[in-house]
Enzyme design. Structure first.
Site: not given
Ligand code: PXP
Length: 388
Positions: A161, A302, A196, A200, A252, A221, A194, A158, A342
């Site tokens: 970040h 998941e 969003r 963000r 999440t 995602e 993701h 992922n 996660h």
């Protein structure tokens, strides 16, 4: 309806009745008893102790009891093999002491009870005990589904970040698209982003560029909002993962309540399926959510590993790991493909990766945090080395 299953325990059952019933049906099929009825009762220790006293004059609960149905006593026109009663309380304790999932323990007890109904009895002689155990082991081996397609679990990185860092300055670097390329070159088998609603971190431009550049698998995602659904349908990622999304959360937080919004999620899955986009549901390790995901038509779940990863001590981590392992097993057996993620890091991932039921791990923060010090290529390779 060859398998009649019932639960009368007030404690939460750590396995799905559906999955126990399916195992019962497979056992009947294995012995060519397709038309024969089998009754399974999941109960607690208290009731089990009563039955043990009444029928075997033994004090205290036991794990499983079998009651063969004499041919002349069955309901008219129906052939019944008999009843198997399992104490979920005892099964749970036994699973804990053996370090296995409750799901697996109950499967073993069910097979043991079933073999008793077929006429085997380990109490008659040591030789018969050996024969019975061999038969049970053969059945259990046979019940196991083939292992996941690849021997090694797939690592999906992922890269959100990287975008978070970019957005902190509002300029164009570091670029998550470049990060995705580096992750793939280092051996990652997929990229997760993701998108969003509040944008963000990941931006629309990122997902469109990644759609063109990602060579492995792009997993989008997303929350199930209409705006993002439309983007997904246009973008056609290799798969989507539906997550709950709250504006105020840092990441999440919990799994998606698939059970609580089944009609809406069924509709989303249908729209994605019509566009040939497989759907995964990001869920807490709970039977209820696994069953609902299946009902919604999802191809994957998941399993949320956050509670396992965040556990404050070893005992808690063990308990949470057991829930993850059980859920993964249950989902896998029900025909779903299983991913997990996660909070996974360089210390807690190997154990999850070793579960034969999980196909892919989705990892972000730990890899990016390490990448700051050792470089992204190295950080991905080090994580990959833990998955063998
Ligand atoms: N899977 C899902 C569904 C997530 O929301 C996240 C966090 O973005 C991850 C996996 C990765 O979690 P982490 O960044 O803690 O590795």
């Amino acid at each position: 309806m060859p398998v009649l299953i019932r639960s009368e325990t007030t404690a939460a059952i750590p396995v799905s009745l559906d999955s126990v019933a399916r195992t019962g049906a497979r056992l009947l099929r294995r012995y060519g008893l397709d038309d024969v009825e089998l009754s399974i009762l999941l109960t607690g220790d208290e009731r089990m102790a009563e039955l043990n006293q009444t029928y075997r004059q033994k004090t205290g609960p036991t794990n499983v009891l079998s009651f063969p149905m004499p041919a002349e006593e069955g309901p008219a026109g129906r052939v019944m093999l008999g009843d198997i009663v399992i104490s979920v309380d005892t099964a749970r304790r036994e699973a804990e002491s053996r370090g296995i999932t409750c799901h697996r323990r109950i499967a073993r007890l069910l097979v043991h009870g079933f073999v008793h109904l077929l006429g085997y009895d380990h109490e008659r002689s040591p030789t018969e005990a050996e024969t019975m155990l061999a038969e049970e082991n053969k059945i259990l081996d046979n019940l196991k589904r083939p292992q996941r397609r690849n021997a090694m679990v797939n690592l999906a990185i992922n890269v959100d970040h990287v975008a978070t860092l970019r957005q902190a300055r509002g300029i164009n670097e570091p670029d998550p698209v470049t990060a995705a390329n580096i992750c793939e070159l280092a051996g990652a088998g997929g990229i997760v982003v993701h998108l969003r609603e509040d944008r963000r971190h990941i931006q629309d431009r990122d997902v469109w560029l990644m759609r063109q550049l990602v060579k492995t698998k792009l997993n989008l995602e997303m929350g199930a909002s209409e705006e993002i659904i439309k983007i997904a349908l246009d973008l056609k990622p290799d798969m989507i993962t539906l997550v709950p999304e709250k504006r105020e959360e840092l990441t999440t937080e919990g799994g998606l309540d698939v059970d609580g919004q089944l009609p809406r999620l069924k509709e989303v899955v249908k729209r994605m399926s019509d566009a040939a986009i497989p759907v995964s549901m990001f869920i807490d390790p709970e039977s209820r959510q696994i069953m609902a995901s299946r009902e919604a038509g999802a191809a994957f779940v998941e399993i949320h590993t956050g509670r396992y990863s965040d556990a404050a001590n070893e005992a808690k981590a063990d308990r949470e790991f057991d829930l993850v392992a059980t859920a993964a097993e249950e989902a896998y057996e029900s025909g779903l493909r299983v991913n997990a993620g996660h909070g996974l890091n360089y210390l807690n991932t190997s154990r999850v990766a070793a579960l034969g039921t999980i196909e892919e791990l989705s990892i972000g923060h730990a890899v990016m945090a390490r990448a700051i010090f050792v470089g992204l290529d190295q950080a991905v390779r080090e994580m990959l080395a833990l998955l063998v």
